[in-house]
Design an enzyme around this catalytic site. Sequence first.
Site, short mmCIF file in Angstrom:
data_model
loop_
_atom_site.label_atom_id
_atom_site.label_comp_id
_atom_site.label_asym_id
_atom_site.label_seq_id
_atom_site.Cartn_x
_atom_site.Cartn_y
_atom_site.Cartn_z
N SER A 173 0.84 -1.21 0.00
CA SER A 173 0.00 0.00 0.00
C SER A 173 0.87 1.25 0.00
CB SER A 173 -0.91 0.02 1.24
OG SER A 173 -1.76 -1.09 1.24
N ARG A 214 1.07 7.87 6.01
CA ARG A 214 0.20 7.09 6.89
C ARG A 214 -1.20 7.73 6.99
NH1 ARG A 214 0.58 2.52 9.56
NH2 ARG A 214 2.72 2.36 8.82
N HIS A 237 -2.79 6.58 3.92
CA HIS A 237 -3.04 5.14 4.04
C HIS A 237 -4.34 4.86 4.81
CE1 HIS A 237 -2.33 1.21 6.16
NE2 HIS A 237 -2.05 0.84 4.93
#
Lengths: 215, 215
Positions: free
Chosen positions: A18, A41, A44
Site C-alpha cells: 500500500s 500514513r 493510508h
Amino acid sequence: MKKIQLQRVAPAEIEERSMEIITQELGERTFPADQLPVIKRAIHTSADFDYADNLVFSTGAVEKGIAAIRGGCTIVTDTQMAFSGVNKRVLEKFGGKAVCFMSDPDVAAEAKARGETRATVSMERAAALPGPLILAIGNAPTALVRACELIEAGKMAPALVIGVPVGFVNVVESKELLLTMDTPHIVARGRKGGSNIAAAICNALIYQASNNARE
Amino acid sequence: MKKIQLQRVAPAEIEERSMEIITQELGERTFPADQLPVIKRAIHTSADFDYADNLVFSTGAVEKGIAAIRGGCTIVTDTQMAFSGVNKRVLEKFGGKAVCFMSDPDVAAEAKARGETRATVSMERAAALPGPLILAIGNAPTALVRACELIEAGKMAPALVIGVPVGFVNVVESKELLLTMDTPHIVARGRKGGSNIAAAICNALIYQASNNARE
C-alpha cells in the site's frame, strides 16, 4: 458469486505494498524525509490524497514528537476511537502510554455542570498529568481551543499537539489558532481530519521512534 | 495567542449545526430519504463530500439494517476503532450489541497458523454467532472477501453488510465482489472508507432505529 482476481499479497506485506502505491501516486512531489511517513500514513488510513496538501508541520515537529515518544510520553486523545487506533504495544516499549478521558463519568458530570464539552474538561485533565505529553486531537475543536488556552496560560506545555479535528463548526478556526502558536504542532488545515487521522499520525511517529521499517 | 472568533454554539447543538451545513453544501442534490442520514453522517465524520457520490445501497438496505437493529442484532466490526465508534449505549436499548474479535488471542494464533489475516478468522467467528448480524467492515478487504465466501457457502446470512474497507490492495476488488451479491449491502465504492466511516454508518442506522432526531 462473481470470481474476482485478488492480488496475492501476504498479510504482512499488504501495508508495505500500500505504501509503495501511495509513493507512486505522489509521483514527483517531494516532502521532508521525516514528514513523509506521517503524510503517507494519513493517506493510508483514509485513501485521501488531500493529506499530501493539508498537513502543516511546525519546525522540528516530527523530531520533537519522536523524542517525546522515546522519552516515555503520554499520548492524550480526545476520542476512544483515536485511543483504540494508537499502537499502544509499541508505545509501551518506551515506557509511554495512551489515555483518553472522554468516557470518564466525572468528566461527563463536570462538563454537564459547567455547560462545557467533555473534550474541554478532558484537556484540563491532560494538563494535570505528569511528564511529557502529546495531545492527539482528532475530533473536538473545543478540545483544541482549550488546549491552546491552557498552553497560553502556562498550565500545560505539550511536546507536540496533533491538531486534526474534523468538521464544520469551529474546526477550521481552532486549527488556525494552533497554527499561530509556538507549541510544536502538526495540523490538518481545513475541515478534514478525524480520529483515524489522529491515530495514524501518532503511529507514524511511534514507528519512526522505534526505527520500524513500517512507514 | 491570536484572538479567534468562534461561533457560539452549545455543545449539544454542534452536531445539528454541522448537519445543516452539510445539507446546505449538498445543495440541490436529492437522495432517498432513508439513505440521506447515512450519507450525511459519513460526510460528518470525514468532512469528505466524496461520500455523497461513492456510497451504494442495495434495495432496502437501510430499512433492513434498521429492522435488524430493532431486532437486537449483533454488529461485528473488523477493527477496535470501529467498535469504539459504534454507539453501543443506544444499540443496547434494543437488546443488541457490538463485538470485535480482532484482539482475541485465539484469533491471532489461528490466523498465524493458517497464514491468514486476523480479519479473515474474525469473520469465521462472526459466522458462528447466533441471531441477526450486521457486518461493519471498515478496514480489511480480507474480512470482506471471507464474509462473501461464507455467505455464498450458506454459512452466514447477515441482515446487512457494511462494506467500506479503505486502501490500496484488494480493497476496490473486495467491494466490487460484495456489489454483485444479493446480500443487503451498503458499500463505499472505490478506495475510500475506513473504521470511522463504518462506525458512522452503523450510528446513522442506530439513530434512525431509535427515531432519534440526530441525523
